[in-house]
Design an enzyme around this catalytic site. Structure first.
Site, PDB file in Angstrom:
ATOM      1  N   ASN A  23       0.828  -1.208   0.000  1.00  0.00           N
ATOM      2  CA  ASN A  23       0.000   0.000   0.000  1.00  0.00           C
ATOM      3  C   ASN A  23       0.863   1.258   0.000  1.00  0.00           C
ATOM      4  O   ASN A  23       0.615   2.217  -0.743  1.00  0.00           O
ATOM      5  CB  ASN A  23      -0.900   0.025   1.233  1.00  0.00           C
ATOM      6  CG  ASN A  23      -2.063  -0.943   1.150  1.00  0.00           C
ATOM      7  OD1 ASN A  23      -2.318  -1.542   0.115  1.00  0.00           O
ATOM      8  ND2 ASN A  23      -2.757  -1.116   2.256  1.00  0.00           N
ATOM      9  N   ARG A  76     -10.704  -4.283 -14.014  1.00  0.00           N
ATOM     10  CA  ARG A  76      -9.512  -5.059 -13.659  1.00  0.00           C
ATOM     11  C   ARG A  76      -9.870  -6.532 -13.777  1.00  0.00           C
ATOM     12  O   ARG A  76     -10.816  -6.992 -13.125  1.00  0.00           O
ATOM     13  CB  ARG A  76      -9.045  -4.767 -12.229  1.00  0.00           C
ATOM     14  CG  ARG A  76      -8.684  -3.299 -11.973  1.00  0.00           C
ATOM     15  CD  ARG A  76      -8.091  -3.133 -10.584  1.00  0.00           C
ATOM     16  NE  ARG A  76      -7.995  -1.737 -10.190  1.00  0.00           N
ATOM     17  CZ  ARG A  76      -6.999  -0.924 -10.538  1.00  0.00           C
ATOM     18  NH1 ARG A  76      -6.018  -1.391 -11.304  1.00  0.00           N
ATOM     19  NH2 ARG A  76      -6.963   0.328 -10.122  1.00  0.00           N
ATOM     20  N   HIS A  79     -16.123   2.547 -14.561  1.00  0.00           N
ATOM     21  CA  HIS A  79     -15.859   1.776 -13.348  1.00  0.00           C
ATOM     22  C   HIS A  79     -17.036   0.879 -12.983  1.00  0.00           C
ATOM     23  O   HIS A  79     -16.947   0.088 -12.040  1.00  0.00           O
ATOM     24  CB  HIS A  79     -15.553   2.752 -12.200  1.00  0.00           C
ATOM     25  CG  HIS A  79     -14.994   2.122 -10.974  1.00  0.00           C
ATOM     26  ND1 HIS A  79     -15.686   2.065  -9.780  1.00  0.00           N
ATOM     27  CD2 HIS A  79     -13.798   1.522 -10.746  1.00  0.00           C
ATOM     28  CE1 HIS A  79     -14.944   1.467  -8.870  1.00  0.00           C
ATOM     29  NE2 HIS A  79     -13.796   1.122  -9.430  1.00  0.00           N
ATOM     30  N   ARG A 121     -14.053   1.983   4.788  1.00  0.00           N
ATOM     31  CA  ARG A 121     -12.839   1.184   4.970  1.00  0.00           C
ATOM     32  C   ARG A 121     -11.573   2.028   4.892  1.00  0.00           C
ATOM     33  O   ARG A 121     -10.648   1.860   5.669  1.00  0.00           O
ATOM     34  CB  ARG A 121     -12.762   0.088   3.902  1.00  0.00           C
ATOM     35  CG  ARG A 121     -11.611  -0.894   4.139  1.00  0.00           C
ATOM     36  CD  ARG A 121     -11.325  -1.738   2.924  1.00  0.00           C
ATOM     37  NE  ARG A 121     -10.602  -0.997   1.911  1.00  0.00           N
ATOM     38  CZ  ARG A 121     -10.872  -1.023   0.613  1.00  0.00           C
ATOM     39  NH1 ARG A 121     -11.877  -1.743   0.164  1.00  0.00           N
ATOM     40  NH2 ARG A 121     -10.147  -0.319  -0.253  1.00  0.00           N
ATOM     41  N   HIS A 175     -15.147  -4.442   0.257  1.00  0.00           N
ATOM     42  CA  HIS A 175     -15.128  -3.750  -1.028  1.00  0.00           C
ATOM     43  C   HIS A 175     -16.513  -3.320  -1.487  1.00  0.00           C
ATOM     44  O   HIS A 175     -16.650  -2.432  -2.331  1.00  0.00           O
ATOM     45  CB  HIS A 175     -14.489  -4.671  -2.080  1.00  0.00           C
ATOM     46  CG  HIS A 175     -14.172  -4.004  -3.376  1.00  0.00           C
ATOM     47  ND1 HIS A 175     -14.871  -4.228  -4.538  1.00  0.00           N
ATOM     48  CD2 HIS A 175     -13.204  -3.101  -3.692  1.00  0.00           C
ATOM     49  CE1 HIS A 175     -14.368  -3.508  -5.509  1.00  0.00           C
ATOM     50  NE2 HIS A 175     -13.352  -2.807  -5.038  1.00  0.00           N
TER      51      HIS A 175
END
Length: 665
Positions: free
Chosen positions: A41, A356, A416, A545, A573
């Site tokens: 990260n 992705r 997206h 989150r 998510h």
């Protein structure tokens, strides 16, 4: 300031990752994985966010960002916070995790090598490494162009200095030097070089690890009339030579040497980040230890009995929508349905958005098979999904060669949304089967990302999805939506209207309440809207989150807005929007966080959940997370990153497994 800066707050999120590495209730190898996650990260943070601040400081006169902070100030604050966190990471790694592994007979050797260890390391060097590395003198004349993310060894002898480049791709980071089955002994490639320096330098030397991180932004020349794929491919290459965002170095290196290196690669003083003896801790994702008792216990996948017991999935979905929850259920339901569609003679058309995908993508393989069989396949392949550009282009070109129509994004808008429609000829005409989800079409990440999805033929969904795809195929088309909330068209305004409704209920003496689960809350207009609602008496629970730029400004906001964050085994998510609506709940699943880019500069889809049992599961999920005293932390308050109090003994992800198990699939 009215808002917390997004990047300073992101560091608070990464601290929560570090807390999981420090958590002694978690299995040892999982704690090591959280070290790797923290490091990974942070690497991306420096390559993207810190690099953008350096760019703004250098080329945009250090002007304040929309939160009111100058890049120079942020860079100073980031350095202070990261240095403190790195110290914590080193402490837990060396004083807790390594000794814990040693008790299990797994030794990662960092010093005090035995004579047998030294012999093994010498043999490995003689047989495999000798001559298979690059060494360069550091002189006043020599120019250095250090590769992005590559660990180098800075060697200092009495008279000279050298930069040594190691070949991690060939040899790996970790080398097993065990001589018996009773215990595992592992050394790092760095230390094999350290213990053999006299063989290639011919004299005594000191060795220090250094690493450069570079700007990962793709600076594409918009004036060049080139295909987007060509532009991206050219720009990806430049990541290896981009503006340095930090120079990470062994803190024991004498300053005069690191200052020399800093000047040669043009890193300013704020870009110097002291670290330990080793770098690239994200390599611990590949640490060679897989003892089951040191990992999370495996959990069984919950079956979708309706699909498992059906010989005709089209018929089953047509009967009633199917609700799925990952990773508690297998993503194979999605990939298998696409495969069935690709082989079904009555399916005529497939439309899908890809953001992705997995490297060996079963999703793309199904689309490829469909295109090769003569079906119309339209793929909106978002070529500018950061760090996945090359993979997306690879699959896009492969699908195009198979006969699919592939479009690489839309000017000024990233796509997206996670949506798919399948057009099938049936007795009554063309039937549309739709998939809408909160996560990517990626079977690999679906194993660790918490997401939800819906398979349906309900026309209130499918008509609106047809509108989305009509726009994706032709941007001059003006879409109209009746059921879906779609950015940048009606998503923001619809959310504002739903919040206004809760405010109006409070003014009528009724209850106003909303619960929103997101990855990030960054958009200043939405933050102001939530503040206004709280000041009017609306109860607001937020589960965020990651980034949360909100902080309370009034007593009513402190009272009425609660923010928590869950960091656990799976990455939270999914995005859930719940509006109380005077007891008649409105619940949406969405691909969109409440960030300006999601609400205003991306194609995003939020879809209402109409089935009461699915709605009840989502509300139970939200409640469990709001009261999770095992993995839940307070955010945006004086108790920042402190664990939630309570008597509950089960974490929200364990509770989620129970909820999904009981759901009538």
């Amino acid at each position: 300031m009215n808002y917390t800066d997004r990047d300073l707050n992101w560091l608070s999120f990464n601290e929560r990752i570090l807390q999981e590495a420090e958590n002694e209730d978690s299995p040892l190898m999982e704690r090591l994985k959280f070290i790797a996650i923290y490091s990974s990260n942070l690497e991306e943070f420096y390559r993207v966010r810190v690099a953008s601040h350096r760019f703004a400081q250098r080329y945009h006169d250090d002007i304040k960002n929309k939160y009111g902070y100058r890049p120079s100030f942020l860079l100073q604050q980031i350095t202070q916070v990261v240095s403190s966190q790195q110290e914590r990471m080193g402490k837990v790694f060396y004083s807790k995790i390594l000794p814990g592994l040693a008790k299990e007979g797994i030794h990662l050797l960092t010093d005090h090598f035995s004579e047998e260890d030294e012999n093994q390391m010498g043999t490995f060097y003689d047989n495999q490494l000798e001559g298979n590395f690059t060494i360069r003198d550091i002189t006043e004349e020599v120019k250095l162009q250090l590769k992005n993310l590559t660990v180098y060894l800075y060697a200092v002898t009495k008279e000279r200095q050298f930069i040594i480049e190691l070949d991690y791709k060939t040899f790996g980071r970790f080398i097993d030097v065990s001589t018996s089955d009773k215990e595992k002994r592992v050394v790092q490639l760095d230390d094999i070089f350290r213990s053999n320096t006299s063989k290639f330098l011919g004299e005594k030397s000191e060795i220090f690890a250094v690493k450069i991180s570079r700007d990962a932004e793709l600076y594409m020349d918009e004036e060049q009339e080139e295909d987007i794929v060509v532009k991206i491919e050219k720009s990806i290459v430049n990541r290896d030579t981009g503006l340095p965002s930090r120079l990470l170095f062994d803190e024991n290196i004498p300053f005069k040497y690191i200052d020399t290196l800093r000047k040669k690669i043009e890193v300013d003083m704020s870009g110097l980040i002291p670290g330990g003896r080793y770098h690239n801790f994200y390599d611990f994702f590949g640490f060679p230890a897989s003892e089951k008792h040191l990992l999370y216990p495996e959990i069984p996948k919950i079956q979708c009995h309706r699909l498992d017991n059906s010989s005709d999935w089209f018929e089953e979905i047509n009967k009633e929508a199917i609700f799925l929850s990952f990773p508690y259920q297998s993503y194979d339901y999605v990939t298998r349905f696409l495969k069935i569609a690709s082989e079904d003679k009555d399916v005529e058309e497939i439309n899908i958005t890809l953001y992705r995908v997995a490297k060996t993508s079963a999703v793309c393989q199904a689309l490829e098979a469909a295109a090769k069989s003569g079906k119309k396949v339209f793929v909106l392949d978002e070529a500018q999904a950061r760090f996945d550009e090359a993979s997306n282009i690879y699959w896009g070109e492969r699908l195009r060669k198979a006969g699919a129509t592939v479009r690489y994004g839309i000017n000024d808008l990233k796509v997206h949304a996670k949506i798919c429609t399948i057009k099938r000829r049936e007795s009554e005409g063309i039937k549309t089967y739709a998939y809408m989800g909160t996560g990517n079409f990626n079977e690999k990440t679906a194993e660790i990302y918490g997401d939800h999805a819906l398979l349906t033929t309900q026309t209130n969904y499918t008509k609106d999805l047809d509108e989305v795809f009509a726009f994706l195929k032709d941007n001059s088309y003006q879409p109209k939506f009746e059921t879906l909330l779609v950015a940048p068209f009606n998503l923001r305004s619809s959310i504002e209207h739903l919040i206004d409704n809760e405010i109006s209920l409070v003014k009528k003496g009724k209850k106003g309440k909303l619960t929103i689960k997101l990855n990030s809350l960054e958009d200043t207009l939405m933050i102001d809207k939530l503040r206004h609602a709280a000041d009017e008496g609306v109860e607001i629970d937020l589960i965020v989150r990651g980034i949360c730029c909100y902080h309370p400004q009034t007593k009513l906001q402190e009272k009425n807005i609660k923010v928590v964050s869950i960091i656990d085994r799976f990455l939270e998510h999914t995005r859930i929007y719940h509006f109380h609506n005077d007891g008649v709940s409105k619940v949406y699943l969405a691909s969109a966080d409440w960030m300006t880019r999601n609400l205003s500069r991306r194609i995003e889809v939020a879809f209402p959940i109409l089935k009461e049992s699915a709605k009840a599961l989502l509300l139970a999920e939200l409640d469990a997370q709001l009261h999770d005293n095992k993995k839940g932390r307070y955010v945006a308050c004086k108790k920042e990153n402190q664990f939630i109090e309570g008597d509950e003994t089960i974490g929200s992800q364990e509770k989620m497994f129970e909820l999904v198990s009981k759901y009538n699939f």
